[in-house]
Scaffold this active site. Structure first.
Site, short mmCIF file in Angstrom:
data_model
loop_
_atom_site.label_atom_id
_atom_site.label_comp_id
_atom_site.label_asym_id
_atom_site.label_seq_id
_atom_site.Cartn_x
_atom_site.Cartn_y
_atom_site.Cartn_z
N ASP A 1 -5.29 5.55 94.37
CA ASP A 1 -5.21 4.11 94.12
C ASP A 1 -6.57 3.44 94.34
O ASP A 1 -7.19 3.60 95.41
CB ASP A 1 -4.18 3.46 95.06
CG ASP A 1 -2.79 4.00 94.83
OD1 ASP A 1 -2.14 3.58 93.87
OD2 ASP A 1 -2.36 4.86 95.63
N ASP B 1 -12.77 4.66 97.20
CA ASP B 1 -13.15 3.26 96.98
C ASP B 1 -13.04 2.40 98.22
O ASP B 1 -13.19 1.18 98.13
CB ASP B 1 -12.23 2.65 95.90
CG ASP B 1 -10.82 2.40 96.43
OD1 ASP B 1 -10.37 1.24 96.41
OD2 ASP B 1 -10.17 3.35 96.89
N ASP C 1 -9.62 10.25 95.86
CA ASP C 1 -8.57 9.32 96.25
C ASP C 1 -7.86 8.92 94.95
O ASP C 1 -8.34 9.21 93.86
CB ASP C 1 -9.21 8.10 96.94
CG ASP C 1 -8.22 6.99 97.23
OD1 ASP C 1 -7.16 7.29 97.81
OD2 ASP C 1 -8.49 5.85 96.85
#
Length: 219
Positions: A10, A168, A8
């Site tokens: 951001d 995250d 991922d």
């Protein structure tokens, strides 16, 4: 054995919330609203720009019918200052260098639109690691639908059993689980609520620690 690692963006590779907050607050100012703090903006990140802007408008009580106009404003401001404050998390660049040198196939699967994702990676000298970059607008669906992650894995020539997805957020976790892919969780990112039934395969608090864990599963 892990041979393919997909990330991922951001909240996983880069701390982009300050620039997202700046663009959101400029947009809100144009619409006649006070700024919102970074913790609120972080809670809105993860499901794409449209969702972020919609949540900002809802937060300040703005007419949702103006979403299209607000999106145009946000995109314009964000493109102007894409990496003014955004930086890779500590340990990210050495991690990517070590994995690349180790022969791992590396890809990017994010809900950020593809163009700003590519522009951000280019500005921060991260594009050299990722031959495949898929954004939230690349396909007709976005995470947590598993199709984007599967698309990246296929484009890299990888297979599900040999792939690790690193993220995250709950969105990332659900994407990996629905795709049948192992998941590594970075707990220093933007997830600020508990995830029901959360059982990641790996967890790290510093991205630099991930290389050793991945190498253990590559032998």
């Amino acid at each position: 054995m892990i041979r393919t690692v997909v990330f991922d963006l951001d909240g996983t590779l880069v701390h982009s919330a300050p620039d997202l907050q700046a663009a959101a607050n400029r947009m809100l100012a144009d619409l006649g609203h006070d700024p919102i703090d970074i913790e609120v903006v972080i809670s809105f990140i993860g499901n794409g720009v449209e969702a972020l802007v919609r949540r900002c408008l809802r937060h300040v009580g703005h007419d949702p019918q103006e979403l299209s106009r607000a999106l145009e404003m946000f995109h314009a401001y964000y493109a102007r200052d894409l990496t003014t404050l955004t930086r890779p998390y500590p340990g990210v660049v050495p991690l990517l260098e070590q994995l690349q040198e180790g022969g791992f196939a590396l890809g990017l699967c994010t809900n950020k639109p593809e163009k700003p994702a590519r522009d951000l990676c280019q500005a921060l000298d991260l594009e050299r690691f990722f031959p495949v970059v898929l954004g939230g607008d690349t396909l007709e669906v976005r995470k947590p639908d598993p199709a984007p992650l599967r698309h990246v894995i296929a484009a890299l020539g990888g297979t599900g059993p040999e792939t690790l997805y690193v993220g995250d957020s709950e969105t990332d976790y659900l994407t990996a689980r629905r795709a049948g892919i192992r998941f590594a969780y970075f707990d220093g990112g933007y997830q600020n609520t508990e995830i029901a039934g959360f059982k990641p395969d790996l967890t790290v608090s510093h991205m630099g620690d991930l290389a050793a864990l991945i190498l253990q599963h590559a032998e």
